[in-house]
Write a protein that holds these residues in place. Structure first.
Motif, PDB file in Angstrom:
ATOM      1  N   ALA A   1       7.192  -1.204  10.501  1.00 35.11           N
ATOM      2  CA  ALA A   1       6.069  -0.290  10.322  1.00 35.11           C
ATOM      3  C   ALA A   1       5.627  -0.162   8.869  1.00 35.11           C
ATOM      4  CB  ALA A   1       6.436   1.088  10.861  1.00 35.11           C
ATOM      5  N   ILE A   2       6.347  -0.804   7.956  1.00 33.92           N
ATOM      6  CA  ILE A   2       6.014  -0.700   6.531  1.00 33.92           C
ATOM      7  C   ILE A   2       4.921  -1.698   6.194  1.00 33.92           C
ATOM      8  CG2 ILE A   2       6.884  -0.924   4.188  1.00 33.92           C
ATOM      9  CD1 ILE A   2       9.640  -0.121   5.287  1.00 33.92           C
ATOM     10  N   HIS A   3       3.800  -1.173   5.690  1.00 35.26           N
ATOM     11  CA  HIS A   3       2.666  -2.018   5.313  1.00 35.26           C
ATOM     12  C   HIS A   3       2.764  -2.451   3.844  1.00 35.26           C
ATOM     13  CE1 HIS A   3      -1.371  -3.608   5.224  1.00 35.26           C
ATOM     14  NE2 HIS A   3      -1.709  -2.775   4.257  1.00 35.26           N
ATOM     15  N   GLU A   4       3.159  -1.516   2.985  1.00 36.00           N
ATOM     16  CA  GLU A   4       3.246  -1.807   1.558  1.00 36.00           C
ATOM     17  C   GLU A   4       4.375  -0.982   0.949  1.00 36.00           C
ATOM     18  OE1 GLU A   4       0.500  -1.310  -2.459  1.00 36.00           O
ATOM     19  OE2 GLU A   4      -0.353  -0.873  -0.501  1.00 36.00           O
ATOM     20  N   VAL A   5       5.025  -1.545  -0.063  1.00 35.77           N
ATOM     21  CA  VAL A   5       6.119  -0.875  -0.765  1.00 35.77           C
ATOM     22  C   VAL A   5       5.890  -1.037  -2.251  1.00 35.77           C
ATOM     23  CG1 VAL A   5       8.525  -1.319  -1.382  1.00 35.77           C
ATOM     24  CG2 VAL A   5       7.943  -0.940   0.940  1.00 35.77           C
TER      25      VAL A   5
ATOM     26  N   LEU B   1       6.483   4.145   0.205  1.00 36.09           N
ATOM     27  CA  LEU B   1       6.156   3.274   1.331  1.00 36.09           C
ATOM     28  C   LEU B   1       4.814   3.684   1.896  1.00 36.09           C
ATOM     29  CD1 LEU B   1       9.535   3.612   3.259  1.00 36.09           C
ATOM     30  CD2 LEU B   1       8.941   1.839   1.653  1.00 36.09           C
ATOM     31  N   VAL B   2       3.956   2.717   2.144  1.00 40.56           N
ATOM     32  CA  VAL B   2       2.716   2.964   2.875  1.00 40.56           C
ATOM     33  C   VAL B   2       2.914   2.335   4.241  1.00 40.56           C
ATOM     34  CG1 VAL B   2       0.234   2.603   2.951  1.00 40.56           C
ATOM     35  CG2 VAL B   2       1.374   2.921   0.750  1.00 40.56           C
ATOM     36  N   LEU B   3       2.874   3.159   5.265  1.00 35.54           N
ATOM     37  CA  LEU B   3       3.129   2.678   6.621  1.00 35.54           C
ATOM     38  C   LEU B   3       1.848   2.154   7.247  1.00 35.54           C
ATOM     39  CD1 LEU B   3       5.484   5.525   7.806  1.00 35.54           C
ATOM     40  CD2 LEU B   3       6.055   3.420   6.634  1.00 35.54           C
ATOM     41  N   SER B   4       1.993   1.419   8.339  1.00 41.90           N
ATOM     42  CA  SER B   4       0.824   0.874   9.023  1.00 41.90           C
ATOM     43  C   SER B   4      -0.044   1.978   9.608  1.00 41.90           C
ATOM     44  CB  SER B   4       1.264  -0.107  10.114  1.00 41.90           C
ATOM     45  OG  SER B   4       2.178   0.521  10.989  1.00 41.90           O
ATOM     46  N   SER B   5       0.482   3.194   9.767  1.00 43.15           N
ATOM     47  CA  SER B   5      -0.301   4.336  10.249  1.00 43.15           C
ATOM     48  C   SER B   5      -1.019   5.047   9.106  1.00 43.15           C
ATOM     49  CB  SER B   5       0.612   5.321  10.974  1.00 43.15           C
ATOM     50  OG  SER B   5       1.556   5.857  10.068  1.00 43.15           O
TER      51      SER B   5
ATOM     52  N   LEU C   1      14.248  -4.424   0.652  1.00 42.26           N
ATOM     53  CA  LEU C   1      13.192  -4.501   1.661  1.00 42.26           C
ATOM     54  C   LEU C   1      12.482  -5.849   1.648  1.00 42.26           C
ATOM     55  CD1 LEU C   1      11.725  -0.920   1.332  1.00 42.26           C
ATOM     56  CD2 LEU C   1      12.850  -1.882   3.348  1.00 42.26           C
ATOM     57  N   GLY C   2      12.884  -6.731   0.740  1.00 45.32           N
ATOM     58  CA  GLY C   2      12.320  -8.075   0.715  1.00 45.32           C
ATOM     59  C   GLY C   2      11.054  -8.217  -0.095  1.00 45.32           C
ATOM     60  N   GLU C   3      10.755  -7.243  -0.925  1.00 43.34           N
ATOM     61  CA  GLU C   3       9.555  -7.289  -1.760  1.00 43.34           C
ATOM     62  C   GLU C   3       9.911  -7.813  -3.145  1.00 43.34           C
ATOM     63  OE1 GLU C   3       6.314  -6.479  -1.014  1.00 43.34           O
ATOM     64  OE2 GLU C   3       6.993  -6.261   1.044  1.00 43.34           O
ATOM     65  N   PRO C   4       9.015  -8.554  -3.766  1.00 39.88           N
ATOM     66  CA  PRO C   4       9.279  -8.976  -5.145  1.00 39.88           C
ATOM     67  C   PRO C   4       9.214  -7.779  -6.090  1.00 39.88           C
ATOM     68  CG  PRO C   4       7.081  -9.636  -4.479  1.00 39.88           C
ATOM     69  CD  PRO C   4       7.748  -9.078  -3.262  1.00 39.88           C
ATOM     70  N   VAL C   5      10.088  -7.776  -7.060  1.00 40.47           N
ATOM     71  CA  VAL C   5      10.128  -6.679  -8.016  1.00 40.47           C
ATOM     72  C   VAL C   5       9.079  -6.917  -9.094  1.00 40.47           C
ATOM     73  CG1 VAL C   5      11.563  -5.455  -9.682  1.00 40.47           C
ATOM     74  CG2 VAL C   5      12.564  -6.327  -7.573  1.00 40.47           C
ATOM     75  N   ARG C   6       8.162  -5.958  -9.218  1.00 37.90           N
ATOM     76  CA  ARG C   6       7.132  -6.001 -10.263  1.00 37.90           C
ATOM     77  C   ARG C   6       7.429  -4.872 -11.235  1.00 37.90           C
ATOM     78  NH1 ARG C   6       4.002  -5.468  -5.576  1.00 37.90           N
ATOM     79  NH2 ARG C   6       3.752  -7.476  -4.622  1.00 37.90           N
TER      80      ARG C   6
END
Length: 171
Positions: A102-106, A140-144, A162-167
């Protein structure tokens, strides 16, 4: 049956502010005792209602501060391949479970406590906001389109879990 270990576990602590809140609890409880034990016998019957009302309000505020301090003492985050679980500690009243699907953006952010209005300390935190102190947090920005913001000591590690690249965070 084997117990699956979490892929990542992180915490954030607000022990200093929670300790101050517990000191306020002790002060309010003492004020209630003084009101009832020392002042009430010395006033007339009509004024006793005011003394009892003040003592009850002091005890209510003491209980509210105690619950707030114990639920915002520390936040514990568990991330595995299926979900992210955020729990308050030592009293797990505020728990948020987010499915990884359900996580759209992190992203990592610098967050501060939300204080909406003059009675921010009387209300429970808004849904999905586990910000204990100003500083680094995971958002976290969820798909909702709902957001979940969590104070963490090392949000970059949660981002990697969570599998996101670290910026790097913007200054």
């Amino acid at each position: 049956m084997s117990v699956q270990q979490p892929a990542w576990r992180g915490t954030a602590s607000a022990a200093r502010s929670a300790g101050l809140a517990l000191a306020a609890v002790a002060g309010l409880a003492l004020a209630a005792v003084v009101l009832v034990d020392a002042i009430m016998p010395r006033v007339g019957v009509p004024a006793r209602a005011y003394v009892i009302t003040a003592a009850v309000l002091a005890l209510y505020l003491a209980a509210k501060f105690a619950v707030s301090a114990l639920t915002r003492w520390r936040v514990v985050v568990h991330i595995d391949e299926h979900e992210m679980r955020v729990c308050s500690w030592p009293v797990p009243m505020h728990t948020t479970i987010v499915a990884v699907d359900a996580i759209h953006e992190v992203r990592t952010v610098d967050a501060g406590p939300a204080r909406a209005g003059a009675s921010w300390w009387l209300t429970a935190p808004p849904d999905g906001r586990h910000v204990l102190r100003p500083g680094p947090a995971l958002q976290l920005v969820l798909s909702s389109a709902r957001t979940v913001t969590v104070s963490l000591d090392h949000p970059e590690q949660a981002l990697a879990a969570l599998g996101e690249p670290v910026r790097p965070r913007p200054l």
